[in-house]
Design a protein around this motif. Structure first.
Motif, PDB file in Angstrom:
ATOM      1  N   UNK A   1     -20.179  39.879  -2.161  1.00  0.00           N
ATOM      2  CA  UNK A   1     -19.858  39.145  -3.380  1.00  0.00           C
ATOM      3  C   UNK A   1     -20.925  39.379  -4.429  1.00  0.00           C
ATOM      4  N   UNK A   2     -22.179  39.384  -4.042  1.00  0.00           N
ATOM      5  CA  UNK A   2     -23.275  39.572  -4.980  1.00  0.00           C
ATOM      6  C   UNK A   2     -23.207  40.942  -5.645  1.00  0.00           C
ATOM      7  N   UNK A   3     -22.777  41.953  -4.919  1.00  0.00           N
ATOM      8  CA  UNK A   3     -22.712  43.297  -5.456  1.00  0.00           C
ATOM      9  C   UNK A   3     -21.517  43.473  -6.389  1.00  0.00           C
ATOM     10  N   UNK A   4     -20.399  42.785  -6.117  1.00  0.00           N
ATOM     11  CA  UNK A   4     -19.170  43.091  -6.828  1.00  0.00           C
ATOM     12  C   UNK A   4     -18.816  42.155  -7.980  1.00  0.00           C
ATOM     13  N   UNK A   5     -19.478  41.016  -8.125  1.00  0.00           N
ATOM     14  CA  UNK A   5     -19.074  40.045  -9.127  1.00  0.00           C
ATOM     15  C   UNK A   5     -19.925  40.150 -10.379  1.00  0.00           C
ATOM     16  N   UNK A   6     -19.340  39.701 -11.489  1.00  0.00           N
ATOM     17  CA  UNK A   6     -20.042  39.726 -12.772  1.00  0.00           C
ATOM     18  C   UNK A   6     -20.763  38.407 -12.993  1.00  0.00           C
TER      19      UNK A   6
ATOM     20  N   UNK B   1     -14.556  32.185 -11.785  1.00  0.00           N
ATOM     21  CA  UNK B   1     -13.297  32.697 -11.248  1.00  0.00           C
ATOM     22  C   UNK B   1     -12.841  33.883 -12.106  1.00  0.00           C
ATOM     23  N   UNK B   2     -12.177  34.821 -11.493  1.00  0.00           N
ATOM     24  CA  UNK B   2     -11.706  36.012 -12.194  1.00  0.00           C
ATOM     25  C   UNK B   2     -10.812  35.628 -13.368  1.00  0.00           C
ATOM     26  N   UNK B   3     -11.197  36.022 -14.571  1.00  0.00           N
ATOM     27  CA  UNK B   3     -10.408  35.766 -15.772  1.00  0.00           C
ATOM     28  C   UNK B   3     -10.483  34.344 -16.296  1.00  0.00           C
ATOM     29  N   UNK B   4     -11.360  33.513 -15.742  1.00  0.00           N
ATOM     30  CA  UNK B   4     -11.485  32.110 -16.143  1.00  0.00           C
ATOM     31  C   UNK B   4     -12.953  31.709 -16.164  1.00  0.00           C
TER      32      UNK B   4
END
Length: 114
Positions: free
Chosen positions: A8-13, A60-63
């Motif tokens: 999660x740490x590598x892939x999230x903005x 959250x993605x897009x929110x």
């Protein structure tokens, strides 16, 4: 759990600081637990005290909400989901996903901004 947190740490903005403000004090009962988050570090008190680094703050993605905090320490890790809106008179609701040994745990509670 640790490898999930690292993925999660590598892939999230990252989240902008204005969406979720620190420090946060979170707690729950049945079972009793508490979490103090300064922004860069956190202390989780559940069956033992764990010092953790806040590796990532991700919406959250897009929110904008909910927001996930990825916490990683020497022997523990946790994902904290912070919801927008009141929770029993506090600023936010919280779900803490962690583990004790091989047992996954989900702790429920509320947070207030300090």
């Amino acid at each position: 759990m640790r490898s999930f947190a690292l993925c999660l740490a590598v892939s999230a903005a990252p989240l902008s600081a204005q969406e979720l403000t620190f420090p946060l004090s979170c707690s729950g009962s049945d079972p009793a637990w508490s979490l103090e988050v300064t922004g860069e570090t956190a202390t989780l008190d559940f069956q033992r005290v764990s010092e953790l680094d806040v590796m990532l703050v991700t919406p959250a993605e897009g929110r904008s909400w909910p927001v996930a905090l990825t916490l990683i320490g020497r022997g523990d890790s946790a994902i904290v989901i912070v919801d927008k809106g009141l929770c029993n008179g506090y600023d936010h609701g919280a779900r803490v996903l962690t583990q004790r040994g091989e047992t996954p745990l989900l702790l429920l509670g509320c947070c207030r901004r300090n």
